[in-house]
Enzyme design. Structure first.
Site, PDB file in Angstrom:
ATOM      1  N   ASP A 209       8.848  -0.437 -42.061  1.00  0.00           N
ATOM      2  CA  ASP A 209       9.916   0.552 -42.046  1.00  0.00           C
ATOM      3  C   ASP A 209       9.634   1.646 -43.079  1.00  0.00           C
ATOM      4  OD1 ASP A 209      12.696   1.103 -41.035  1.00  0.00           O
ATOM      5  OD2 ASP A 209      13.159   0.983 -43.172  1.00  0.00           O
ATOM      6  N   GLU A 260      -6.155 -11.565 -45.863  1.00  0.00           N
ATOM      7  CA  GLU A 260      -6.248 -13.013 -46.089  1.00  0.00           C
ATOM      8  C   GLU A 260      -5.884 -13.801 -44.833  1.00  0.00           C
ATOM      9  OE1 GLU A 260      -3.647 -13.975 -49.367  1.00  0.00           O
ATOM     10  OE2 GLU A 260      -4.352 -12.211 -50.469  1.00  0.00           O
TER      11      GLU A 260
HETATM   12  C1  NOJ Z   1      13.946   3.467 -39.987  1.00  0.00           C
HETATM   13  C2  NOJ Z   1      14.631   2.557 -39.034  1.00  0.00           C
HETATM   14  O1  NOJ Z   1      13.993   2.626 -37.789  1.00  0.00           O
HETATM   15  C3  NOJ Z   1      16.065   2.994 -38.983  1.00  0.00           C
HETATM   16  O2  NOJ Z   1      16.772   2.350 -37.971  1.00  0.00           O
HETATM   17  C4  NOJ Z   1      16.673   2.739 -40.334  1.00  0.00           C
HETATM   18  O3  NOJ Z   1      18.002   3.233 -40.351  1.00  0.00           O
HETATM   19  C5  NOJ Z   1      15.877   3.432 -41.434  1.00  0.00           C
HETATM   20  N1  NOJ Z   1      14.468   3.244 -41.286  1.00  0.00           N
HETATM   21  C6  NOJ Z   1      16.267   2.914 -42.787  1.00  0.00           C
HETATM   22  O4  NOJ Z   1      15.774   1.612 -42.973  1.00  0.00           O
END
Ligand code: NOJ
Length: 525
Positions: A209, A260
């Site tokens: 993310d 790893e």
């Molecule tokens: C990207 C994610 O896809 C989204 O849904 C989220 O709100 C933001 N990152 C924050 O984590």
């Protein structure tokens, strides 16, 4: 410990078709109106029959759900709404037994405000090592009552919230998602521990993310002010919140852990549009894949689509990575809707599916793409996205593309749940859209995806990672893969003759040797 699918090569992900399971909306196994791991387990054979190679499951970790799971209170456990660790292990084993790889979300940039570290930071006070794990700063102005800099939150409002002792903490997203400080070695060590926790259980990789977040510039300088912060759009070098050079140090650490565990991978959510900057994330000691969002953001015009493809391929040229194509996800309007909605949007979405799946590299499908799900306009009172609340009701947010998947039957909740009031309401009139109804119709979107994935997996025509553009009528795109696959996409407004060759698959009827507009065909010469 889960057995691994053993028959695939270590770089199985290069040409894989991943299926994004937005866990809240995929299938509800325990009847509470929210999708969960048990529901997903119950649908694994559907996914095997669809022909996907791997899953990406969105966050299922303990969370107060301020951002529906992207606010993680404990990255090494399962949120009870979604199941428990035993359920996850069972899911993993069953998926592997069906030959499906399982990748999961890693959310390094921020934690939940409910995470024990953040609670400890609040209690410990300014200057403490507990606060050093996050980005606490004194405010500006004579009494420190102004935020430390001018950064806006992606979800609206300032990226800073003040705590009772007067300090401020940074949150690029919601206030319930405090940013972690990756200059603190404990933060990096904890990320590695989380990775090992899941890798040891047998997961095949991670979707990272905000993979262009994490590192913040020294001194947290003001950024170029911008009116529309936009959801994770790339605003270029003046936006100091993202794509700082220091982020690559974190990616090297992530990669060294993955090394790893042979055969495991990571794909980054990298909202960086400059080809060369994107390429940096794909150096040999960083990510194996980075989503290329150019296809997802391209207008339905031949120029925009061709540009998206050309730039996506240019970004990976000179890196070890293949391209990685996305048409929809849980953050953006679904492509059926983007392309005009209704019959027109669906027709174009069928063509787009053949375009996406003909391109060299990995492809990510979003749950419901294979059903041609559109966005749904929800009434104000049904909206749940923090964007809706943070914008004071001016931005509707992302709920429209997160409607639960319709599985069967003729009324809401269409087999998604045993309970009628699903977490987001499902509309009337979706009887023909369900997975069950589409399985019975050879001309359905689902049948098109099944056929496309079957060809992609078995036909030598898809061999080779290069793409050669072919001459094509005005308003059309045509390219060839080294294995012999030719893909023709027609956006010209009129029917065009099909090139020489045998039609493998087409998004519409091509009898008479012509491809109508807003359609695509796969051929082999
Ligand atoms: C990207 C994610 O896809 C989204 O849904 C989220 O709100 C933001 N990152 C924050 O984590």
């Amino acid at each position: 410990m889960s057995p691994e699918p053993t028959t695939l090569p270590a770089d199985w992900w290069r040409e894989a078709v991943f299926y994004q399971v937005y866990i809240r909306s995929f299938a509800d196994g325990n009847g509470d109106g929210v999708g969960d791991l048990a529901g997903l387990r119950g649908r694994l054979t559907y996914l095997r029959d669809l022909g996907v190679d791997a899953l990406w499951i969105t966050p299922f970790y303990p969370s107060p759900m301020a951002d529906h799971g992207y606010d993680v209170a404990d990255p090494r456990d399962v949120e009870p709404v979604f199941g428990d660790l035993a359920e996850f292990d069972a899911l993993l084993a069953e998926a592997h037994a069906l030959g499906i790889r399982v990748t999961i979300d890693l959310v390094p940039n921020h934690s939940s405000h409910d995470h024990e570290w953040f609670q400890a930071a609040l209690a410990a006070g300014p200057g403490s090592p507990e606060r050093a794990r996050y980005l606490f700063r004194d405010g500006r102005g004579p009494d420190g009552s102004e935020p430390p800099n001018n950064w806006p939150s992606v979800f609206g409002g300032p990226a800073w919230t003040r705590v009772p002792d007067g300090q401020w903490y940074l949150h690029i997203f919601a206030p319930e998602q405090p940013d972690l400080n990756f200059a603190d070695p404990e933060v990096v060590a904890d990320l590695e521990e989380t990775m090992r926790f899941w890798l040891d259980r047998g997961v095949d990789g991670f979707r990272i993310d905000v993979a262009h977040g994490m590192a913040k510039p020294e001194g947290l300088p003001d950024m170029v002010p911008m009116e529309d912060t936009g959801l994770l759009d790339d605003h270029g070098p003046g936006d100091h919140r993202f794509d700082q050079d220091g982020v690559h140090v974190v990616h090297r650490r992530i990669r060294s852990v993955l090394e790893e565990y042979p055969g495991r991978m990571a794909v980054g959510e990298v909202w960086v549009s400059d080809d060369e900057r994107l390429a940096q994330y794909l150096r040999p000691d960083e990510l194996q894949l980075a989503f290329n969002f150019k296809l997802l953001t391209a207008e339905w015009t031949p120029t925009a689509l061709r540009d998206a493809i050309v730039h996506s391929l240019a970004a990976v040229e000179g890196t070890p990575a293949p391209a990685c194509w996305v048409l929809s996800n849980h953050d953006r309007p679904r492509h059926v809707t983007r392309y005009g909605g209704g019959e027109l949007g669906t027709r174009r979405a069928r063509a787009a599916a053949l375009l996406q799946l003909a391109l060299p590299g990995a492809a990510y499908l979003y749950n419901g793409d294979e059903l041609g799900m559109p966005d749904v306009d929800l009434p104000d009172e049904a909206l749940q996205d923090p964007i809706w609340f943070r914008s004071g009701g001016t931005e509707r947010g992302r709920d429209a593309c997160r409607i639960p998947v319709p599985w069967s039957g003729s009324e809401p909740p269409y087999g998604f749940s045993s309970r009628a009031d699903t977490w987001l309401p499902m509309p009337e009139g979706w009887a023909d859209l369900t997975a069950e109804a589409q399985a019975a119709r050879p001309a359905s979107m689902q049948s098109l995806y099944r056929a496309a994935l079957a060809f992609r997996a078995s036909s030598p025509a898809f061999g080779g990672e290069e793409l050669t553009w072919l001459p094509a009528p005005d308003g059309c795109l045509a390219f060839r893969r080294p294995g012999g696959l030719v893909c023709l996409l027609n956006l010209s407004g009129t029917a065009v003759p099909l090139p020489e060759g045998t039609v493998l698959l087409a998004s519409t009827d091509v009898e008479g040797g012509e491809l109508p507009s807003d359609a695509a065909a796969w051929l082999v010469a």
